[in-house]
Write an enzyme that holds these catalytic residues in place. Structure first.
Site: not given
Ligand SMILES: NC(=O)c1ccc[n+]([C@@H]2O[C@H](COP(=O)([O-])OP(=O)(O)OC[C@H]3O[C@@H](n4cnc5c(N)ncnc54)[C@H](OP(=O)(O)O)[C@@H]3O)[C@@H](O)[C@H]2O)c1
Length: 323
Positions: A54, A211-212, A296
């Site tokens: 990251y 999750p989102l 969240n």
């Molecule tokens: N193992 C793996 O291969 C892998 C891969 C991916 C992720 N992960 C882990 O999982 C974690 C979560 O993944 P993700 O970041 O993709 O999760 P996600 O919940 O799908 O997306 C998070 C993004 O959505 C937006 N967001 C979140 N809450 C919001 C709200 N209440 N209202 C509006 N926009 C909102 C933000 O982006 P913006 O504000 O920039 O739009 C935020 O960075 C990562 O940080 C990482 O630790 C692991």
């Protein structure tokens, strides 16, 4: 916030956790990351997810500085990192889970995180070019050396996870206890079908990501791409097609109406939906702003509202679009 066992291990993780992918080192500096981690902590989060790759190590550096600044008791929080892609060039430094890379990588991560050990370490992807027993022995040795406490996999096939587990069982090594897969309303199959035998048979827990669906399940992409969103970041272009998919955004519109009836946001509904699965130990959330963390984390209050009729309505709106 409830705390759940990480699979069959004794480690307890908060049902919602916070990760640093895309955000730390890109959208959030130390001050922003401090605000987000403190808000999550105040809501009861005890698990913070990271990875070597990251922001090419910067994310671990930031988290390390935040942890130092916030000075929480070490026993109270769980930190993870992950290895596979590497952050330097060389035949044993990239896209590998060989012993040489893994036992070197952990040292760099501990230095950046300013920690004596990480609680969880994941093999970030499978590596077809390293025998699984070599990887299992290296992960066992990392734990024996006190550099990590538990280990697991991320996006491995069920067959590879089972093989790793059985190798560890045969040689009395530390077994993988957790898998970290993508899991959200639009991406379900692996967790619900392929992995079905891993939970009861091998005691594997899940810490699930996105999750989102990277923000799709907030409704923010219904009318295009907001300038301050993940999809507007040039190197995240690969997400744009999915985030702006018309059918999925229409389904999100249906979910918004359901969320309104339940008195919550669609993001809270989507996060609670992941946590509703009893095989999920922790739902790893992501946030680029502290307000998102605060919003969240309230998903825990939505969980009891996910009665069978609500789950059926979510399925009716989205199942045909899910993979
Ligand atoms: N193992 C793996 O291969 C892998 C891969 C991916 C992720 N992960 C882990 O999982 C974690 C979560 O993944 P993700 O970041 O993709 O999760 P996600 O919940 O799908 O997306 C998070 C993004 O959505 C937006 N967001 C979140 N809450 C919001 C709200 N209440 N209202 C509006 N926009 C909102 C933000 O982006 P913006 O504000 O920039 O739009 C935020 O960075 C990562 O940080 C990482 O630790 C692991």
């Amino acid at each position: 916030m409830d705390y759940r066992r990480l699979g069959r291990s004794g480690l307890k993780v908060s049902e919602l956790s916070l990760g640093s992918w895309v955000t730390y080192g890109n959208q959030l500096d130390i001050a922003g990351a401090t605000e987000c981690m403190a808000a999550a902590w105040d809501a009861g989060v005890n698990f913070f997810d990271n990875a070597q790759v990251y922001a090419a190590g910067k994310s671990e550096e930031i988290m390390g500085q935040v942890l130092k600044k916030l000075a929480w008791p070490r026993l109270r929080y769980v930190v993870s990192t992950k290895f596979y892609w590497g952050i330097t060039d060389g035949p044993n430094e990239k896209n590998t889970l060989n012993r040489k890379y893994l036992l070197d990588a952990i040292g760099g991560s501990l230095k950046r995180l300013q920690l004596e050990h990480v609680d969880l370490v994941y093999c970030h992807r499978p590596d077809a070019n390293t025998p699984i027993d070599e990887t299992v022995w290296a992960m066992h040795d990392m734990i024996q050396r006190g550099q990590a406490l538990y280990w697991g996999t991320s996006e491995w096939s069920a067959a590879d996870i089972a093989q790793a587990w059985h190798i560890a069982e045969r040689h009395h090594l530390h077994k993988p206890v957790v898998e970290q897969p993508e899991y959200n309303i639009f991406h379900r199959d692996r967790v619900e079908k392929e992995y079905a035998r891993l939970y009861g048979d091998l005691g594997i827990g899940l810490t699930t990501w996105s999750p989102l669906a990277s923000g799709l399940l907030t409704g923010k992409y219904k009318n295009g791409i907001p300038a301050d969103s993940r999809a507007a970041i040039p190197r995240m272009k690969f997400l744009v097609e999915d985030l702006t998919d018309k059918k999925k955004n229409a389904a999100v519109g249906d979910l918004e109406m359901l969320a309104r009836e339940l008195g919550c946001s669609v993001a809270q509904l989507a996060i609670a939906w992941c946590a509703k699965n009893p095989n999920v130990s922790s739902v790893i959330t992501g946030a680029s702003k502290v307000a998102q963390v605060k919003d969240n984390m309230k998903a825990v209050d939505v969980l009891p509202k996910l009665k069978p009729d609500v789950m059926e309505r979510i399925d009716a709106a989205t199942a045909a679009l899910a993979d």
